[in-house]
Design a protein around this motif. Structure first.
Motif, PDB file in Angstrom:
ATOM      1  N   VAL A 250       0.857  -1.174  -0.028  1.00 22.63           N
ATOM      2  CA  VAL A 250       0.006   0.000   0.110  1.00 22.63           C
ATOM      3  C   VAL A 250       0.870   1.160   0.122  1.00 22.63           C
ATOM      4  CG1 VAL A 250      -1.891   1.285   0.831  1.00 22.63           C
ATOM      5  CG2 VAL A 250      -1.536  -1.455   1.370  1.00 22.63           C
ATOM      6  N   GLU A 251       0.942   2.030  -1.073  1.00 30.56           N
ATOM      7  CA  GLU A 251       2.106   2.909  -1.179  1.00 30.56           C
ATOM      8  C   GLU A 251       1.855   3.996  -0.035  1.00 30.56           C
ATOM      9  OE1 GLU A 251       3.386   6.358  -4.432  1.00 30.56           O
ATOM     10  OE2 GLU A 251       1.777   5.021  -5.039  1.00 30.56           O
ATOM     11  N   GLY A 252       3.186   4.369   0.671  1.00 29.65           N
ATOM     12  CA  GLY A 252       3.188   5.142   1.644  1.00 29.65           C
ATOM     13  C   GLY A 252       2.626   4.835   2.932  1.00 29.65           C
ATOM     14  N   ALA A 253       2.234   3.727   3.159  1.00 29.61           N
ATOM     15  CA  ALA A 253       1.246   3.293   4.242  1.00 29.61           C
ATOM     16  C   ALA A 253       2.069   2.778   5.383  1.00 29.61           C
ATOM     17  CB  ALA A 253       0.302   2.126   3.833  1.00 29.61           C
ATOM     18  N   SER A 254       1.605   2.610   6.589  1.00 24.66           N
ATOM     19  CA  SER A 254       2.098   2.564   7.771  1.00 24.66           C
ATOM     20  C   SER A 254       2.010   0.896   8.023  1.00 24.66           C
ATOM     21  CB  SER A 254       1.487   3.166   9.065  1.00 24.66           C
ATOM     22  OG  SER A 254       0.095   2.674   9.046  1.00 24.66           O
ATOM     23  N   ALA A 255       1.228   0.108   7.520  1.00 19.56           N
ATOM     24  CA  ALA A 255       1.077  -1.212   7.306  1.00 19.56           C
ATOM     25  C   ALA A 255       0.554  -1.891   6.050  1.00 19.56           C
ATOM     26  CB  ALA A 255       0.361  -1.524   8.743  1.00 19.56           C
ATOM     27  N   GLY A 256       0.724  -3.160   5.910  1.00 23.56           N
ATOM     28  CA  GLY A 256      -0.020  -4.105   5.036  1.00 23.56           C
ATOM     29  C   GLY A 256      -0.463  -5.309   5.519  1.00 23.56           C
ATOM     30  N   TRP A 257      -1.624  -5.727   4.980  1.00 25.51           N
ATOM     31  CA  TRP A 257      -2.072  -7.154   5.416  1.00 25.51           C
ATOM     32  C   TRP A 257      -1.303  -8.301   5.101  1.00 25.51           C
ATOM     33  CZ3 TRP A 257      -5.331  -3.773   2.352  1.00 25.51           C
ATOM     34  CH2 TRP A 257      -6.253  -2.884   3.171  1.00 25.51           C
ATOM     35  N   VAL A 258      -1.065  -9.131   5.519  1.00 29.24           N
ATOM     36  CA  VAL A 258      -0.161 -10.353   5.467  1.00 29.24           C
ATOM     37  C   VAL A 258      -1.055 -11.662   5.780  1.00 29.24           C
ATOM     38  CG1 VAL A 258       2.008  -9.167   5.783  1.00 29.24           C
ATOM     39  CG2 VAL A 258       0.842 -10.214   7.901  1.00 29.24           C
ATOM     40  N   ARG A 259      -0.424 -12.631   5.154  1.00 27.09           N
ATOM     41  CA  ARG A 259      -0.926 -14.043   5.379  1.00 27.09           C
ATOM     42  C   ARG A 259       0.168 -14.721   5.664  1.00 27.09           C
ATOM     43  NH1 ARG A 259      -5.524 -17.824   2.043  1.00 27.09           N
ATOM     44  NH2 ARG A 259      -5.695 -19.218   3.752  1.00 27.09           N
ATOM     45  N   PRO A 260       0.884 -14.736   6.937  1.00 31.50           N
ATOM     46  CA  PRO A 260       2.075 -15.633   7.118  1.00 31.50           C
ATOM     47  C   PRO A 260       1.780 -17.036   7.252  1.00 31.50           C
ATOM     48  CG  PRO A 260       1.533 -13.956   8.992  1.00 31.50           C
ATOM     49  CD  PRO A 260       0.319 -14.103   8.249  1.00 31.50           C
ATOM     50  N   VAL A 261       2.707 -17.735   6.275  1.00 35.40           N
ATOM     51  CA  VAL A 261       2.768 -19.206   6.053  1.00 35.40           C
ATOM     52  C   VAL A 261       4.086 -20.118   6.400  1.00 35.40           C
ATOM     53  CG1 VAL A 261       2.249 -20.947   4.690  1.00 35.40           C
ATOM     54  CG2 VAL A 261       0.841 -18.853   4.302  1.00 35.40           C
ATOM     55  N   ALA A 262       3.935 -20.832   7.433  1.00 33.00           N
ATOM     56  CA  ALA A 262       5.030 -21.575   7.731  1.00 33.00           C
ATOM     57  C   ALA A 262       4.992 -22.822   6.825  1.00 33.00           C
ATOM     58  CB  ALA A 262       5.078 -21.885   9.414  1.00 33.00           C
ATOM     59  N   MET A 263       6.421 -23.311   6.381  1.00 33.69           N
ATOM     60  CA  MET A 263       6.471 -24.547   5.543  1.00 33.69           C
ATOM     61  C   MET A 263       7.221 -25.370   6.049  1.00 33.69           C
ATOM     62  SD  MET A 263       6.623 -22.306   1.797  1.00 33.69           S
ATOM     63  CE  MET A 263       8.025 -21.257   2.485  1.00 33.69           C
ATOM     64  N   PHE A 264       6.729 -26.777   6.038  1.00 35.85           N
ATOM     65  CA  PHE A 264       7.578 -27.898   6.558  1.00 35.85           C
ATOM     66  C   PHE A 264       7.661 -28.880   5.364  1.00 35.85           C
ATOM     67  CE2 PHE A 264       5.856 -25.471  10.211  1.00 35.85           C
ATOM     68  CZ  PHE A 264       7.142 -25.488  10.893  1.00 35.85           C
ATOM     69  N   ASP A 265       8.856 -29.780   5.490  1.00 35.97           N
ATOM     70  CA  ASP A 265       8.831 -30.951   4.640  1.00 35.97           C
ATOM     71  C   ASP A 265       7.987 -32.104   5.024  1.00 35.97           C
ATOM     72  OD1 ASP A 265       9.735 -32.833   2.811  1.00 35.97           O
ATOM     73  OD2 ASP A 265      11.598 -32.027   2.693  1.00 35.97           O
ATOM     74  N   GLU A 266       7.095 -32.493   4.528  1.00 40.43           N
ATOM     75  CA  GLU A 266       6.296 -33.568   4.865  1.00 40.43           C
ATOM     76  C   GLU A 266       6.915 -34.897   4.797  1.00 40.43           C
ATOM     77  OE1 GLU A 266       2.849 -33.474   2.668  1.00 40.43           O
ATOM     78  OE2 GLU A 266       1.469 -32.575   4.515  1.00 40.43           O
ATOM     79  N   THR A 267       7.986 -34.825   4.149  1.00 34.80           N
ATOM     80  CA  THR A 267       8.796 -36.095   3.764  1.00 34.80           C
ATOM     81  C   THR A 267       9.582 -36.559   4.962  1.00 34.80           C
ATOM     82  OG1 THR A 267      10.610 -35.100   2.652  1.00 34.80           O
ATOM     83  CG2 THR A 267       8.659 -36.079   1.296  1.00 34.80           C
ATOM     84  N   LEU A 268       9.808 -35.264   5.481  1.00 31.46           N
ATOM     85  CA  LEU A 268      10.811 -35.475   6.894  1.00 31.46           C
ATOM     86  C   LEU A 268      10.251 -35.398   8.204  1.00 31.46           C
ATOM     87  CD1 LEU A 268      13.641 -33.394   5.794  1.00 31.46           C
ATOM     88  CD2 LEU A 268      13.544 -35.864   5.631  1.00 31.46           C
ATOM     89  N   GLY A 269       8.698 -35.397   8.036  1.00 37.63           N
ATOM     90  CA  GLY A 269       7.708 -35.493   9.005  1.00 37.63           C
ATOM     91  C   GLY A 269       7.807 -34.005   9.932  1.00 37.63           C
ATOM     92  N   GLY A 270       8.044 -33.104   9.301  1.00 37.74           N
ATOM     93  CA  GLY A 270       8.124 -31.699   9.775  1.00 37.74           C
ATOM     94  C   GLY A 270       9.371 -31.413  10.465  1.00 37.74           C
ATOM     95  N   GLU A 271      10.252 -32.229  10.596  1.00 36.01           N
ATOM     96  CA  GLU A 271      11.744 -31.824  11.062  1.00 36.01           C
ATOM     97  C   GLU A 271      12.599 -31.383  10.194  1.00 36.01           C
ATOM     98  OE1 GLU A 271      11.939 -32.207  14.469  1.00 36.01           O
ATOM     99  OE2 GLU A 271       9.744 -33.045  14.637  1.00 36.01           O
ATOM    100  N   GLY A 272      12.606 -31.474   8.926  1.00 34.98           N
ATOM    101  CA  GLY A 272      13.534 -30.899   8.080  1.00 34.98           C
ATOM    102  C   GLY A 272      13.119 -29.577   7.614  1.00 34.98           C
ATOM    103  N   ASP A 273      14.262 -29.029   6.950  1.00 37.61           N
ATOM    104  CA  ASP A 273      13.999 -27.649   6.222  1.00 37.61           C
ATOM    105  C   ASP A 273      13.234 -27.598   5.032  1.00 37.61           C
ATOM    106  OD1 ASP A 273      15.659 -26.547   8.185  1.00 37.61           O
ATOM    107  OD2 ASP A 273      17.576 -26.491   7.054  1.00 37.61           O
ATOM    108  N   ALA A 274      12.452 -26.598   4.937  1.00 37.80           N
ATOM    109  CA  ALA A 274      11.379 -26.539   3.784  1.00 37.80           C
ATOM    110  C   ALA A 274      12.101 -26.014   2.735  1.00 37.80           C
ATOM    111  CB  ALA A 274      10.200 -25.575   3.932  1.00 37.80           C
TER     112      ALA A 274
END
Length: 274
Positions: A250-274
């Motif tokens: 948003v041009e010149g704005a104090s904030a912007g809407w976000v949709r934070p998403v965490a990502m995990f590698d299912e092949t490693l049961g969530g233990e590895g890096d995405a």
């Protein structure tokens, strides 16, 4: 490691824009335009272009395109506050607006610190941050994202969401930023303690430092904060959480809407890096 999105578990950490939400002091509104409305509006658009021989009934099945008109401040729902939100300068330099925040700040590994035990209205201190990091046997690295879990998101949809959470102190905010952290998030309504508690303490003490101290720390040290996160308890681990949280520009704005998403590698049961 190459990111393969077909083998990635996604954890949505956001709250959306909801019309007239009781957990928002400045709730947004959404005007919904039906497919029938859409046919009328599209025909009017064509009329404005000088094409008069198209009417709503001419569209397939007499319906056009649905859309919505949203009226909301940029601090509605889950959002990223830019340094400009805190004041015109940050660290002696012009403060960045949301369109100037580097995308590099908004992706990286996150660490989740447990403050579900903190009393509502209280402030998180630097020592408490260090204690939580020590409990995780984790040392912060520059560029890491810190997420504060208070459990307040369980109250979303109620007026108590606005009052029942702990906030950051100014000293705690600076403590993280001085270690190279550029983005700090909370699952509470606000980054500071609740509005009423700040006002009560100011009236009681006359100390202006009781008013939005965590936000105003951003006038001295440059950082962004995410407010109104959700689902931190759904993450499969507390450290090395791959996260993207890019703001809407948003041009010149104090904030912007976000949709934070965490990502995990299912092949490693969530233990590895995405």
């Amino acid at each position: 490691m190459t990111l393969d999105l077909t083998d990635t578990e996604l954890v949505d950490l956001s709250i959306g824009i909801e019309p007239d939400a009781p957990s928002e002091p400045f709730p947004g509104s959404v005007e919904y335009h039906s497919h029938e409305d859409g046919a009328e509006l599209l025909a009017e658009n064509l009329h404005g272009l000088g094409i008069e021989d198209v009417d709503a009934a001419d569209f397939p099945d007499g319906i056009g395109l649905a859309w919505e008109e949203v009226h909301a401040i940029t601090h509605t729902g889950t959002h990223l506050d830019a340094p400009w939100h805190y004041g015109p300068e940050s660290g002696g330099e012009p403060a960045k607006t949301i369109d100037e925040v580097p995308l590099e700040w908004c992706r990286g590994n996150a660490v989740v610190l447990d403050f579900t035990w903190k009393e509502p209205g209280s402030e998180i201190t630097p020592d408490e941050l260090d204690a939580q990091l020590e409990a995780l046997d984790h040392e912060l690295a520059p560029g890491e994202i810190v997420l504060l879990e208070t459990g307040a998101d369980d109250l979303w949809g109620t007026p108590e969401y606005l009052t029942e959470f702990p906030g950051m102190s100014g000293a705690a905010t600076k403590h993280l930023v001085e270690q190279g952290v550029k983005v700090i998030g909370t699952d509470a309504y606000g980054f500071d303690k609740p509005f009423g508690e700040m006002g009560r303490r100011y009236v009681e003490t006359g100390d202006e430092g009781e008013l939005w101290p965590a936000h105003f720390a951003g006038r001295d040290v440059e950082y962004c904060q995410i407010e109104k996160l959700a689902n931190l308890d759904a993450l499969p681990r507390r450290t090395d959480v791959p996260l993207v949280t890019f703001p809407v520009v948003v041009e010149g704005a104090s904030a912007g809407w976000v949709r934070p998403v965490a990502m995990f590698d299912e092949t490693l049961g969530g233990e590895g890096d995405a």
